[in-house]
Enzyme design. Structure first.
Site, PDB file in Angstrom:
ATOM      1  N   ASP A 118       0.937  -1.067   0.071  1.00 29.13           N
ATOM      2  CA  ASP A 118      -0.014  -0.012   0.126  1.00 29.13           C
ATOM      3  C   ASP A 118       0.987   1.215  -0.088  1.00 29.13           C
ATOM      4  OD1 ASP A 118      -2.272   1.613   0.152  1.00 29.13           O
ATOM      5  OD2 ASP A 118      -2.006   1.604   2.552  1.00 29.13           O
ATOM      6  N   ASP A 170      -0.533   4.857   1.010  1.00 24.35           N
ATOM      7  CA  ASP A 170      -0.898   5.847   2.039  1.00 24.35           C
ATOM      8  C   ASP A 170      -0.696   5.191   3.207  1.00 24.35           C
ATOM      9  OD1 ASP A 170      -1.013   7.676   0.006  1.00 24.35           O
ATOM     10  OD2 ASP A 170      -3.137   7.155  -0.425  1.00 24.35           O
TER      11      ASP A 170
END
Length: 171
Positions: free
Chosen positions: A7, A9
């Site tokens: 991922d 963020d």
């Protein structure tokens, strides 16, 4: 070669510090990370929608400590893909790509997956800070600790508090 979905963020990009800085600019009040434990991001940051839809939010986010060094090591031993639900915030697409190009030049455009739902991701490993992305994942899930998930049990996922912890587990 095993594959990893990472991922962006909250795992690579330190959006919490970005939100805190922008909240300070907006209100003159400095939020403390400790006070945000257990709060959803929307509850912790009243101007979240405004900030994530502002030009410059994603491209100016600082990096999570040790992420570049460890991700580069992982890149040498795994097929690494950066997977970001970027279509939720359409203005973020070009900024996220530019941010990745600047901070992670060893990641090619072919390794960047910008999507809406991560349900389609089928790598061996996923590293994410949100249960909504890990709970449906069939592979090995690593929950990256952030204030919004810190008070919740990791469940079937392995909790990791830092990139150094990931380094010890995966390399």
């Amino acid at each position: 070669m095993r594959s990893i979905a990472v991922d962006m963020d909250g795992v690579l990009a330190d959006v919490y510090h970005q939100f805190i800085d922008m909240h300070l600019q907006e209100t003159g009040k400095k939020l403390q990370l400790k006070a945000l434990k257990g709060l959803s991001e929307r509850a912790a940051f009243p101007f979240l929608e405004k900030h994530v839809n502002s030009k410059g939010f994603f491209i100016n986010a600082p990096m999570v400590p040790d992420s570049r060094r460890v991700l580069e090591l992982l890149h040498n031993q795994y097929r690494v893909f950066i997977v970001s639900a970027a279509t939720e915030f359409p203005l973020s697409l070009s900024e996220k790509q530019a941010w990745l190009n600047r901070h992670f030049p060893f990641i090619s455009w072919r390794q960047m997956v910008f999507c809406g739902s991560k349900e389609i991701i089928h790598t061996d490993i996923m590293i994410d800070d949100h249960f909504k992305n890990l709970d449906h994942f069939r592979g090995e899930g690593y929950l990256f600790t952030q204030p919004h998930n810190e008070l919740s049990p990791a469940g079937k996922h392995k909790r990791v508090d830092s990139w150094r912890a990931l380094e010890k587990l995966l390399l």
